[in-house]
Write a protein that holds these residues in place. Structure first.
Motif, PDB file in Angstrom:
ATOM      1  N   SER A   4      -6.019  17.613  -8.403  1.00 46.02           N
ATOM      2  CA  SER A   4      -4.639  17.427  -8.864  1.00 46.02           C
ATOM      3  C   SER A   4      -3.874  16.675  -7.783  1.00 46.02           C
ATOM      4  N   VAL A   5      -3.151  15.631  -8.190  1.00 43.70           N
ATOM      5  CA  VAL A   5      -2.352  14.859  -7.242  1.00 43.70           C
ATOM      6  C   VAL A   5      -1.165  15.707  -6.794  1.00 43.70           C
ATOM      7  N   VAL A   6      -0.954  15.801  -5.488  1.00 38.99           N
ATOM      8  CA  VAL A   6       0.107  16.659  -4.950  1.00 38.99           C
ATOM      9  C   VAL A   6       1.164  15.897  -4.155  1.00 38.99           C
ATOM     10  N   HIS A   7       0.869  14.655  -3.774  1.00 39.86           N
ATOM     11  CA  HIS A   7       1.868  13.898  -3.007  1.00 39.86           C
ATOM     12  C   HIS A   7       1.528  12.411  -3.022  1.00 39.86           C
ATOM     13  N   VAL A  43      -7.802  11.679  -0.101  1.00 37.43           N
ATOM     14  CA  VAL A  43      -6.697  10.764   0.169  1.00 37.43           C
ATOM     15  C   VAL A  43      -7.109   9.373  -0.299  1.00 37.43           C
ATOM     16  N   ARG A  44      -6.326   8.830  -1.216  1.00 38.86           N
ATOM     17  CA  ARG A  44      -6.631   7.507  -1.776  1.00 38.86           C
ATOM     18  C   ARG A  44      -5.531   6.525  -1.406  1.00 38.86           C
ATOM     19  N   CYS A  45      -5.935   5.300  -1.150  1.00 37.86           N
ATOM     20  CA  CYS A  45      -4.980   4.237  -0.831  1.00 37.86           C
ATOM     21  C   CYS A  45      -4.969   3.241  -1.981  1.00 37.86           C
ATOM     22  N   TYR A  46      -3.764   2.902  -2.457  1.00 35.06           N
ATOM     23  CA  TYR A  46      -3.618   1.957  -3.562  1.00 35.06           C
ATOM     24  C   TYR A  46      -2.696   0.819  -3.170  1.00 35.06           C
ATOM     25  N   ASP A  47      -2.877  -0.300  -3.846  1.00 33.22           N
ATOM     26  CA  ASP A  47      -1.940  -1.424  -3.776  1.00 33.22           C
ATOM     27  C   ASP A  47      -1.032  -1.307  -4.996  1.00 33.22           C
ATOM     28  N   TRP A  48       0.246  -1.065  -4.752  1.00 36.95           N
ATOM     29  CA  TRP A  48       1.207  -0.836  -5.834  1.00 36.95           C
ATOM     30  C   TRP A  48       1.465  -2.119  -6.619  1.00 36.95           C
ATOM     31  N   ASP A  49       1.524  -2.003  -7.947  1.00 36.44           N
ATOM     32  CA  ASP A  49       1.907  -3.100  -8.831  1.00 36.44           C
ATOM     33  C   ASP A  49       3.014  -2.619  -9.761  1.00 36.44           C
ATOM     34  N   PRO A  58       0.791  -1.241   0.000  1.00 34.47           N
ATOM     35  CA  PRO A  58       0.000   0.000   0.000  1.00 34.47           C
ATOM     36  C   PRO A  58       0.820   1.288   0.000  1.00 34.47           C
ATOM     37  N   TYR A  59       0.225   2.300  -0.615  1.00 30.89           N
ATOM     38  CA  TYR A  59       0.724   3.670  -0.507  1.00 30.89           C
ATOM     39  C   TYR A  59      -0.464   4.611  -0.528  1.00 30.89           C
ATOM     40  N   LEU A  60      -0.242   5.838  -0.030  1.00 25.73           N
ATOM     41  CA  LEU A  60      -1.292   6.861  -0.015  1.00 25.73           C
ATOM     42  C   LEU A  60      -1.013   7.917  -1.076  1.00 25.73           C
ATOM     43  N   GLU A  61      -2.080   8.401  -1.673  1.00 22.86           N
ATOM     44  CA  GLU A  61      -1.986   9.459  -2.677  1.00 22.86           C
ATOM     45  C   GLU A  61      -2.891  10.616  -2.253  1.00 22.86           C
ATOM     46  N   PHE A  62      -2.353  11.842  -2.235  1.00 29.23           N
ATOM     47  CA  PHE A  62      -3.104  13.018  -1.811  1.00 29.23           C
ATOM     48  C   PHE A  62      -3.421  13.879  -3.034  1.00 29.23           C
ATOM     49  N   GLY A  91      -9.200   2.166  -1.305  1.00 29.23           N
ATOM     50  CA  GLY A  91     -10.268   2.996  -0.751  1.00 29.23           C
ATOM     51  C   GLY A  91      -9.814   4.438  -0.619  1.00 29.23           C
ATOM     52  N   GLU A  92     -10.727   5.304  -0.185  1.00 30.03           N
ATOM     53  CA  GLU A  92     -10.414   6.719  -0.089  1.00 30.03           C
ATOM     54  C   GLU A  92     -11.199   7.373   1.043  1.00 30.03           C
TER      55      GLU A  92
END
Length: 548
Positions: free
Chosen positions: A190-193, A227-233, A176-180, A242-243
């Motif tokens: 706009s994605v900022v981090h 804030v979105r959470c993804y599973d990195w591939d 997992p990682y978070l995207e803001f 989820g978000e």
């Protein structure tokens, strides 16, 4: 403000420039890789009318395996209403680590004026193959979102964790990682981090990170942050977990009132399909710290002094100074590149040094029969100071008559020389001194390992290093020192800050001195502010500011 000869200036005041930030994204890029998707990056170039040329201004980060990249590294620049500021955004597929983009696949470009972007806020256009070139099918589109930069800046230090995330990997858990993403005035995001990826866990704790309130949401407390959470591939097809929404106001309240924050991650698609759906995990704000970001101007107006030192290359590769072909040749009608670079940069720096006394050193020459990499241009090792920039130029020209050009090209001794003064200044109680070293050299360094170690050591001190490459040599190795993408590494560790700016003079040979000085000194204000902030040093004679 410039006026045509037939229209003299009136008494109307000049419209001041505003600072704007550009957020970039692309859609449906051409896939240039055979077995994977493209790894795009955008380079922004600005147009210089007097020379009819484009100069690279900034780059985004590289996004791996994506034909629909959303870049987190925004680009700030001045917007001047009375000027036509032409911009060119070029998209490349990066397949190597070389600093040059000439060996990477060109995916398309977008040319426009900054005024066009600012006037609509969100500017979306198809990418083209460039002026005069034919397109080979659809190259995709680029979206540029512009917004005026807020002057009320704070720095947030955040650390998040999560529990009970959905399992997305077949043979493992999740990565997992978070995207803001920040909401713009037009309602688009706009994605900022992006945080780091934590491998193979459903209960991650992400490393602490810093982000300015301007980057997060342009310092607007009520602006929505998704804030979105993804599973990195590895192939770029990251799985959405989820978000949740939040705001800067929520962070401020948590900081001021020492509240514990947590949010449920919601996957709307799963929620609509499952009656008993609760969430896809819970995210926790583990820690938060908010501090006011003082500006470069506040430090200067508070009395911070910038101390300017010059280091000049006197190695034999410059050529015999008596010959017109030499880079050190003194032409009575036209200054050489060393002099032009020295005057352009020094003329700016001298305004921030009250005594106007500048140490001027040379390296790579034989002085009284011995090779020296740290000799005073004025011949006085106990007092290498020159009066003003004219004094530095005079000392440089005099040194050409008294020393023998030799070698090798070692610059670590001069960096360490200035670092000793910076270290002494850092121990003083007010610590309102900053040192800028200008190195002028004609070729690759002979002591790269020692120079890296010297830069890493200097990165912990109030100091910046500017390197101007003179002549037509291959300066590609210098890009290692100008560590814009990742921190410089050496045998003595990792640099605390990026303190080196490298510019080849040939890019500005036909430009104005102001253009060269602007490119060379562009990063110094931010480097000074970063050092002061890291050390907790506030400007003098400035009221203490509360964050936000």
């Amino acid at each position: 403000m410039a006026f045509p000869p037939s229209y003299p200036p009136t008494s109307a005041p000049r419209v001041p420039c505003s600072r704007v930030v550009l957020h970039l994204s692309c859609s449906k890029l051409r896939d240039a890789d055979l077995f994977s998707k493209s790894d795009p990056l955008v380079a922004l170039c600005t147009y210089h009318k007097p020379t009819n040329s484009w100069t690279e201004y900034a780059r985004t980060e590289r996004i791996s395996n994506s034909v629909n990249p959303q870049f987190t590294r925004a680009i700030e620049l001045d917007y001047c209403f009375e000027q036509v500021q032409r911009l060119k955004f070029s998209v490349y597929d990066l397949d190597n680590d070389t600093p040059s983009l000439g060996d990477d696949d060109f995916l398309g470009c977008l040319e426009c004026s900054l005024g066009e972007v600012v006037s609509v806020g969100t500017y979306t256009k198809p990418l083209t193959p460039g002026t005069g070139k034919k397109s080979k099918g659809n190259l995709g589109t680029m979206t540029v979102r512009a917004e005026q930069v807020s002057e009320n800046k704070s720095m947030l230090e955040l650390r998040f964790s999560a529990q009970g995330l959905d399992k997305k990997d077949f043979l493992g858990k999740s990565d997992p990682y978070l995207e803001f993403a920040s909401e713009a005035p037009d309602g688009k995001f706009s994605v900022v981090h992006r945080t780091e990826v934590i491998k193979n866990t459903l209960n991650p704790t992400w490393p602490r990170f810093e982000i300015s309130s301007n980057t997060l949401c342009n310092s607007v407390p009520g602006r929505r942050i998704q804030v979105r959470c993804y599973d990195w591939d590895s192939d770029g097809s990251h799985d959405f977990i989820g978000e949740f929404p939040t705001t800067l106001a929520e962070f401020i309240d948590a900081y001021q009132n020492k509240k514990q924050l947590q949010w449920e991650l919601i996957n709307p698609a799963k929620k609509s399909k499952k009656k008993n759906y609760k969430n896809s995990g819970t995210v926790y704000l583990e820690s938060i710290k908010i501090t006011h970001l003082y500006s470069f101007l506040e430090y200067i107006m508070g009395g911070c002094q910038i101390h300017f030192t010059v280091g000049v290359d006197f190695t034999g590769s410059n050529g015999d100074p008596r010959q017109p072909s030499s880079l050190h040749y003194i032409d009575p009608h036209r200054p050489n590149e060393y002099t032009r670079a020295l005057v352009a940069v020094g003329s700016v720096c001298q305004d921030y040094d009250t005594d106007k006394l500048f140490p001027a050193l040379g390296f790579g020459a034989k002085v009284e029969g011995k090779v020296s990499h740290e000799f005073a241009l004025n011949g006085n090792p106990h007092n290498p100071y020159c009066v003003g920039i004219p004094g530095v130029v005079q000392a440089y020209q005099s040194a050409l008559q008294s020393v023998e050009l030799w070698g090798p090209t070692n610059v670590a001794p001069i960096i360490n020389h200035v670092a000793r003064f910076a270290e002494q200044a850092a121990t003083k109680q007010d610590a309102q001194n900053y040192f800028v070293l200008l190195l002028l050299t004609d070729g690759a360094l002979s002591d790269m390992a020692d120079t890296k170690a010297a830069v890493v050591r200097a990165s912990r001190l109030p100091m910046s290093v500017i390197i101007v490459g003179v002549g037509g040599a291959d300066f590609s190795a210098m890009r290692e020192l100008d560590a814009d993408e990742e921190r410089l590494r050496a045998v003595n560790g990792v640099a605390e800050r990026d303190i080196v700016q490298f510019v080849p003079f040939r890019k500005f040979a036909q430009a104005t001195p102001e253009a060269l000085a602007s490119a060379v000194l562009a990063e110094v204000p931010g480097q000074l502010v970063e050092y002061m902030r890291n050390r907790g040093i506030s400007p003098l004679n400035v009221p203490v500011q509360q964050p936000l």
